[in-house]
Design a protein around this motif. Structure first.
Motif, mmCIF file in Angstrom:
data_model
loop_
_atom_site.group_PDB
_atom_site.id
_atom_site.type_symbol
_atom_site.label_atom_id
_atom_site.label_comp_id
_atom_site.label_asym_id
_atom_site.label_seq_id
_atom_site.Cartn_x
_atom_site.Cartn_y
_atom_site.Cartn_z
ATOM 1 N N LEU A 3 2.907 -1.392 6.104
ATOM 2 C CA LEU A 3 1.721 -2.296 6.347
ATOM 3 C C LEU A 3 1.821 -3.622 7.250
ATOM 4 N N LYS A 9 -0.794 0.624 11.105
ATOM 5 C CA LYS A 9 0.084 0.678 9.977
ATOM 6 C C LYS A 9 0.632 2.073 9.840
ATOM 7 N N LEU A 16 -5.457 -3.236 3.506
ATOM 8 C CA LEU A 16 -5.168 -2.180 2.394
ATOM 9 C C LEU A 16 -6.268 -2.413 1.396
#
Length: 356
Positions: A89, A94, A258
């Motif tokens: 990440l 990503k 995220l």
């Protein structure tokens, strides 16, 4: 990077939160992939009766989430049956690592939900999947079991049910259900299947052994709460002491890009209605995040292709692994993926399989 190999968002988990987020993102013309390791729909699919979802008078968990899946697919969401094995990440683009290859994306939504906790009695691990199973009992699953079993006995460790009073009253009055309170399982034993159950009344100390009639067996369904599926987030994102993901008001975790939604998050109520709310909020925030990443990198994933809802086949009832409910080779989730791929082809394609 080839934009054809890039997604705006990869959603990990195909339950109500993940499916809702996929629907919102695809409808907003962002390329989104929903990755699920088992079956799309999540834990709610084992619930026989759903009567508290607003706008739906009565349905099953499987029917409700199948509708969600079809909606997401109609707007162009893509689906993949695979197990996620790792995350990278650090960069703008990503990487989500799976047992079917690596996936590249701008944003990641963690919507893996929670899985049943094990109690820890002797024999539980050994017979897991061979007589010991896990289901959402207080969401109505014991009424489903009464359709197939001669009798169902519910063992409650405390003094009473912890589920909704309506469901508890229905269980107490059901002619095929016996409720034993202050009772704990001590052990299960057997050979290729369960042959003995030993349980104890914690008030009197009395130990009871149950053995089925000669030539028969029995099943033990365990429900002792859930634990979040966040093993891969250990050391990556902030979690609470119980392992639930900590998010801000936009569903973003401590890691930029995220996000998390559904039962995997720290929150006071875990229901389908709260999961879909989390998924919708996370999706709208991920739209902004993906747009910023497109602007920064100059990379624009291919826009999703919508499909009329009437052209999307419904998944059939579950069947043994590797076989469809109709007896064919592919399970319904894989058929849904194949229909999506084939629907985008310019000319027909015929697959010929040779079975040895």
């Amino acid at each position: 990077m080839d934009p054809k190999q890039l997604y705006d968002v990869v959603i990990i988990g195909g339950g109500p939160a993940g499916l809702t987020a996929g629907l919102y993102l695809a409808r907003a013309k962002y390329r989104v992939l929903i990755v699920e390791k088992a079956a799309f729909g999540g834990q709610i699919t084992i619930t026989d009766q759903v009567v508290n979802y607003p706008g739906v008078l009565h349905t099953s968990g499987r029917e409700l989430t199948e509708t969600m899946r079809q909606q997401a697919q109609s707007f162009g969401a893509e689906f993949l049956l695979a197990e996620v094995t790792g995350l990278s990440l650090d960069d703008t683009v990503k990487t989500v690592k799976t047992d079917r290859g690596d996936l590249s994306c701008f944003g990641v939504l963690w919507a893996t939900g929670a899985h049943p906790r094990m109690v820890g009695f002797p024999g539980e691990e050994a017979f897991r999947g061979r007589g010991v199973a896990y289901c959402a009992i207080c969401d109505g699953e014991f009424f489903f079991l009464t359709k197939y079993a001669r009798h169902v006995t519910i063992l409650i460790r405390g003094k009473d049910f912890s589920c909704a009073p309506t469901a508890a009253d229905m269980a107490r009055s059901h002619p095929k259900i016996t409720v034993l309170t202050h009772t704990q399982v001590q052990a299960v034993e057997g050979d290729s299947a369960l042959r003995l159950l030993r349980y104890q009344n914690t008030e009197t100390g009395q130990v009871t052994e149950y053995q089925p009639p000669e030539g028969e067996t029995f099943g033990l369904f365990v429900f002792a709460g859930y634990q979040p599926a966040t093993e891969l987030l250990q050391g990556l994102a902030k979690l609470d002491p119980q392992g639930y993901v900590l998010t801000d008001k936009s569903q973003q975790t401590s890691v930029p890009g995220l996000y998390a939604a559904g039962d995997v998050c720290q929150k006071p109520l875990r229901q389908v209605v709260t999961a879909v709310g989390d998924g919708a909020l996370a999706a709208t925030e991920l739209e902004k995040y993906a747009a910023a990443c497109q602007q920064a990198t100059g990379l624009r994933p291919a826009a999703p292709a919508s499909t009329p809802a009437s052209d999307i086949p419904a998944a059939q009832p579950s069947a043994p692994a590797g076989q469809s409910a109709s007896g064919g080779l592919f399970p319904p989730e894989m058929l849904a993926q194949l229909h999506t791929v084939f629907g985008r082809m310019a000319s027909p394609l015929v697959l010929e399989l040779t079975l040895n």
